[in-house]
Design a protein around this motif. Structure first.
Motif, PDB file in Angstrom:
ATOM      1  N   ALA A  46       0.834  -1.208   0.000  1.00  0.00           N
ATOM      2  CA  ALA A  46       0.000   0.000   0.000  1.00  0.00           C
ATOM      3  C   ALA A  46       0.868   1.257   0.000  1.00  0.00           C
ATOM      4  CB  ALA A  46      -0.942  -0.006   1.200  1.00  0.00           C
ATOM      5  N   GLU A  47       1.934   1.257   0.769  1.00  0.00           N
ATOM      6  CA  GLU A  47       2.855   2.401   0.812  1.00  0.00           C
ATOM      7  C   GLU A  47       3.470   2.646  -0.569  1.00  0.00           C
ATOM      8  OE1 GLU A  47       7.334   3.257   2.473  1.00  0.00           O
ATOM      9  OE2 GLU A  47       6.134   1.774   3.533  1.00  0.00           O
ATOM     10  N   CYS A  48       3.847   1.585  -1.254  1.00  0.00           N
ATOM     11  CA  CYS A  48       4.436   1.716  -2.592  1.00  0.00           C
ATOM     12  C   CYS A  48       3.430   2.345  -3.565  1.00  0.00           C
ATOM     13  CB  CYS A  48       4.892   0.363  -3.103  1.00  0.00           C
ATOM     14  SG  CYS A  48       6.255  -0.355  -2.150  1.00  0.00           S
ATOM     15  N   GLU A  49       2.184   1.957  -3.463  1.00  0.00           N
ATOM     16  CA  GLU A  49       1.146   2.524  -4.340  1.00  0.00           C
ATOM     17  C   GLU A  49       0.913   4.005  -4.043  1.00  0.00           C
ATOM     18  OE1 GLU A  49      -0.244   1.221  -7.073  1.00  0.00           O
ATOM     19  OE2 GLU A  49       1.186  -0.403  -6.697  1.00  0.00           O
ATOM     20  N   VAL A  50       0.874   4.363  -2.765  1.00  0.00           N
ATOM     21  CA  VAL A  50       0.676   5.770  -2.395  1.00  0.00           C
ATOM     22  C   VAL A  50       1.875   6.605  -2.862  1.00  0.00           C
ATOM     23  CG1 VAL A  50       0.431   7.381  -0.461  1.00  0.00           C
ATOM     24  CG2 VAL A  50      -0.878   5.246  -0.475  1.00  0.00           C
ATOM     25  N   ALA A  51       3.077   6.054  -2.761  1.00  0.00           N
ATOM     26  CA  ALA A  51       4.268   6.776  -3.228  1.00  0.00           C
ATOM     27  C   ALA A  51       4.143   7.095  -4.716  1.00  0.00           C
ATOM     28  CB  ALA A  51       5.527   5.958  -2.952  1.00  0.00           C
ATOM     29  N   LYS A  52       3.655   6.142  -5.509  1.00  0.00           N
ATOM     30  CA  LYS A  52       3.461   6.379  -6.940  1.00  0.00           C
ATOM     31  C   LYS A  52       2.445   7.496  -7.184  1.00  0.00           C
ATOM     32  CE  LYS A  52       4.446   1.670  -8.439  1.00  0.00           C
ATOM     33  NZ  LYS A  52       3.859   0.452  -9.030  1.00  0.00           N
ATOM     34  N   GLN A  53       1.395   7.537  -6.368  1.00  0.00           N
ATOM     35  CA  GLN A  53       0.366   8.564  -6.519  1.00  0.00           C
ATOM     36  C   GLN A  53       0.888   9.943  -6.124  1.00  0.00           C
ATOM     37  OE1 GLN A  53      -2.956   7.170  -4.205  1.00  0.00           O
ATOM     38  NE2 GLN A  53      -3.150   5.299  -5.421  1.00  0.00           N
ATOM     39  N   LEU A  54       1.659  10.011  -5.042  1.00  0.00           N
ATOM     40  CA  LEU A  54       2.167  11.289  -4.547  1.00  0.00           C
ATOM     41  C   LEU A  54       3.307  11.847  -5.392  1.00  0.00           C
ATOM     42  CD1 LEU A  54       2.134  10.662  -0.693  1.00  0.00           C
ATOM     43  CD2 LEU A  54       0.562  12.088  -2.016  1.00  0.00           C
ATOM     44  N   PHE A  55       4.035  10.979  -6.057  1.00  0.00           N
ATOM     45  CA  PHE A  55       5.189  11.388  -6.858  1.00  0.00           C
ATOM     46  C   PHE A  55       5.054  10.813  -8.270  1.00  0.00           C
ATOM     47  CE2 PHE A  55       6.409  11.404  -2.435  1.00  0.00           C
ATOM     48  CZ  PHE A  55       7.082  12.598  -2.286  1.00  0.00           C
ATOM     49  N   PRO A  56       4.064  11.293  -9.032  1.00  0.00           N
ATOM     50  CA  PRO A  56       3.794  10.706 -10.350  1.00  0.00           C
ATOM     51  C   PRO A  56       4.921  10.911 -11.366  1.00  0.00           C
ATOM     52  CG  PRO A  56       2.479  12.690 -10.011  1.00  0.00           C
ATOM     53  CD  PRO A  56       3.155  12.389  -8.709  1.00  0.00           C
ATOM     54  N   ASP A  57       5.835  11.835 -11.098  1.00  0.00           N
ATOM     55  CA  ASP A  57       6.957  12.048 -12.008  1.00  0.00           C
ATOM     56  C   ASP A  57       8.092  11.048 -11.774  1.00  0.00           C
ATOM     57  OD1 ASP A  57       7.370  13.361  -9.506  1.00  0.00           O
ATOM     58  OD2 ASP A  57       9.014  14.512 -10.379  1.00  0.00           O
ATOM     59  N   CYS A  58       7.934  10.179 -10.778  1.00  0.00           N
ATOM     60  CA  CYS A  58       8.948   9.164 -10.484  1.00  0.00           C
ATOM     61  C   CYS A  58       8.436   7.795 -10.924  1.00  0.00           C
ATOM     62  CB  CYS A  58       9.271   9.147  -8.992  1.00  0.00           C
ATOM     63  SG  CYS A  58      10.082  10.660  -8.428  1.00  0.00           S
ATOM     64  N   ASN A  59       9.317   7.009 -11.491  1.00  0.00           N
ATOM     65  CA  ASN A  59       8.949   5.686 -11.977  1.00  0.00           C
ATOM     66  C   ASN A  59       8.789   4.657 -10.865  1.00  0.00           C
ATOM     67  OD1 ASN A  59       8.896   6.286 -14.786  1.00  0.00           O
ATOM     68  ND2 ASN A  59      11.130   6.381 -14.730  1.00  0.00           N
ATOM     69  N   ASP A  60       9.467   4.892  -9.746  1.00  0.00           N
ATOM     70  CA  ASP A  60       9.382   3.954  -8.625  1.00  0.00           C
ATOM     71  C   ASP A  60       9.780   4.671  -7.334  1.00  0.00           C
ATOM     72  OD1 ASP A  60      12.303   3.902  -8.502  1.00  0.00           O
ATOM     73  OD2 ASP A  60      12.250   2.454 -10.142  1.00  0.00           O
ATOM     74  N   TYR A  61       9.684   3.950  -6.248  1.00  0.00           N
ATOM     75  CA  TYR A  61       9.937   4.532  -4.918  1.00  0.00           C
ATOM     76  C   TYR A  61      11.381   5.038  -4.794  1.00  0.00           C
ATOM     77  CZ  TYR A  61       8.496   4.792   0.045  1.00  0.00           C
ATOM     78  OH  TYR A  61       8.130   5.199   1.298  1.00  0.00           O
ATOM     79  N   VAL A  62      12.329   4.247  -5.251  1.00  0.00           N
ATOM     80  CA  VAL A  62      13.737   4.633  -5.128  1.00  0.00           C
ATOM     81  C   VAL A  62      14.031   5.935  -5.876  1.00  0.00           C
ATOM     82  CG1 VAL A  62      16.100   3.946  -5.778  1.00  0.00           C
ATOM     83  CG2 VAL A  62      14.592   2.319  -4.619  1.00  0.00           C
ATOM     84  N   GLU A  63      13.379   6.132  -7.013  1.00  0.00           N
ATOM     85  CA  GLU A  63      13.620   7.352  -7.786  1.00  0.00           C
ATOM     86  C   GLU A  63      13.247   8.613  -6.997  1.00  0.00           C
ATOM     87  OE1 GLU A  63      12.800   9.337 -12.170  1.00  0.00           O
ATOM     88  OE2 GLU A  63      12.008   7.342 -11.735  1.00  0.00           O
ATOM     89  N   ILE A  64      12.302   8.512  -6.108  1.00  0.00           N
ATOM     90  CA  ILE A  64      11.940   9.665  -5.258  1.00  0.00           C
ATOM     91  C   ILE A  64      13.170  10.127  -4.489  1.00  0.00           C
ATOM     92  CG2 ILE A  64      10.550  10.433  -3.295  1.00  0.00           C
ATOM     93  CD1 ILE A  64       8.452   8.268  -4.194  1.00  0.00           C
ATOM     94  N   TYR A  65      13.876   9.189  -3.886  1.00  0.00           N
ATOM     95  CA  TYR A  65      15.063   9.529  -3.108  1.00  0.00           C
ATOM     96  C   TYR A  65      16.236   9.907  -4.010  1.00  0.00           C
ATOM     97  CZ  TYR A  65      12.437   7.640   0.824  1.00  0.00           C
ATOM     98  OH  TYR A  65      11.490   7.406   1.783  1.00  0.00           O
ATOM     99  N   GLU A  66      16.330   9.297  -5.176  1.00  0.00           N
ATOM    100  CA  GLU A  66      17.389   9.675  -6.127  1.00  0.00           C
ATOM    101  C   GLU A  66      17.231  11.134  -6.543  1.00  0.00           C
ATOM    102  OE1 GLU A  66      18.454   5.677  -8.669  1.00  0.00           O
ATOM    103  OE2 GLU A  66      16.511   6.625  -9.042  1.00  0.00           O
ATOM    104  N   LYS A  67      16.033  11.505  -6.958  1.00  0.00           N
ATOM    105  CA  LYS A  67      15.786  12.860  -7.459  1.00  0.00           C
ATOM    106  C   LYS A  67      15.989  13.932  -6.394  1.00  0.00           C
ATOM    107  CE  LYS A  67      12.812  12.158 -11.427  1.00  0.00           C
ATOM    108  NZ  LYS A  67      11.533  12.500 -12.054  1.00  0.00           N
ATOM    109  N   THR A  68      15.836  13.576  -5.154  1.00  0.00           N
ATOM    110  CA  THR A  68      15.963  14.568  -4.085  1.00  0.00           C
ATOM    111  C   THR A  68      17.347  14.542  -3.422  1.00  0.00           C
ATOM    112  OG1 THR A  68      14.928  13.034  -2.519  1.00  0.00           O
ATOM    113  CG2 THR A  68      13.485  14.643  -3.597  1.00  0.00           C
ATOM    114  N   GLY A  69      18.252  13.727  -3.960  1.00  0.00           N
ATOM    115  CA  GLY A  69      19.628  13.713  -3.466  1.00  0.00           C
ATOM    116  C   GLY A  69      19.823  12.995  -2.148  1.00  0.00           C
ATOM    117  N   LEU A  70      18.918  12.100  -1.815  1.00  0.00           N
ATOM    118  CA  LEU A  70      18.998  11.423  -0.520  1.00  0.00           C
ATOM    119  C   LEU A  70      19.658  10.045  -0.568  1.00  0.00           C
ATOM    120  CD1 LEU A  70      15.553  12.532   0.901  1.00  0.00           C
ATOM    121  CD2 LEU A  70      17.796  13.141   1.821  1.00  0.00           C
TER     122      LEU A  70
END
Length: 130
Positions: A46-70
Motif C-alpha cells: 500500500a505504501e508503494c502505491e501511495v508513493a506512486k500517486q504522490l510522486f507521479p513524475d517518479c517511476n518507482d519509490y527509489v527514484e523519489i530519493y534519487e531525485k531529491t539527493g537522498l
C-alpha cells in the motif's frame, strides 16, 4: 565535547510524509555536511502505491530519493521488502544500505524480506533483531 561516537543524521520519516522541496533541502544538507541519511522504503505494498500517486513524475519509490539527493554511501533505508530488480541495482550502484528487521516486519504483517536476493545485487545489507 567532540566525539566520533555520535553524529547528526538526516531523517525524513519517509517520502509519504515529506514534500519534494523538503527532501531536496535535506539531500542538499546531507551532501554539503557529509551527513548520513536514514528513512524508509517499500515497507508494504500500500505504501508503494501511495508513493506512486504522490510522486507521479517518479517511476518507482527509489527514484523519489534519487531525485531529491537522498541516496548515497551514507544512506540507510529501512525495510526494502518490495524493491524491484532495477531499484536494487540502482541502490547497489549508489552504495546505499538496506536495514531490515524481520521481527518488525513480521509483527506489522508487511511481508517477508528476501535477504539473499538483496545481497546478490551487492546492496549493503544490515539485518537486526529486537
Amino acid at each position: 565535547m567532540n566525539t566520533d561516537l555520535v553524529e547528526p543524521i538526516i531523517t525524513p520519516r519517509f517520502a509519504l510524509t515529506c514534500t519534494d522541496g523538503l527532501m531536496t533541502a535535506l539531500g542538499d544538507l546531507a551532501k554539503n555536511k557529509n551527513l548520513a541519511v536514514q528513512t524508509h522504503v517499500s515497507e508494504n505494498q500500500a505504501e508503494c502505491e501511495v508513493a506512486k500517486q504522490l510522486f507521479p513524475d517518479c517511476n518507482d519509490y527509489v527514484e523519489i530519493y534519487e531525485k531529491t539527493g537522498l541516496l548515497g554511501k551514507r544512506t540507510l533505508l529501512a525495510h526494502g521488502i518490495y524493491l524491484s530488480d532495477d531499484e536494487l541495482t540502482r541502490l547497489a550502484s549508489a552504495g546505499t544500505t538496506i536495514v531490515h528487521c524481520p521481527d518488525s516486519n513480521t509483527g506489522l504483517l508487511s511481508g517477508f524480506f528476501n535477504a539473499k536476493r538483496t545481497a546478490e545485487y551487492g546492496t549493503g545489507l544490515l539485518l537486526y533483531y529486537f
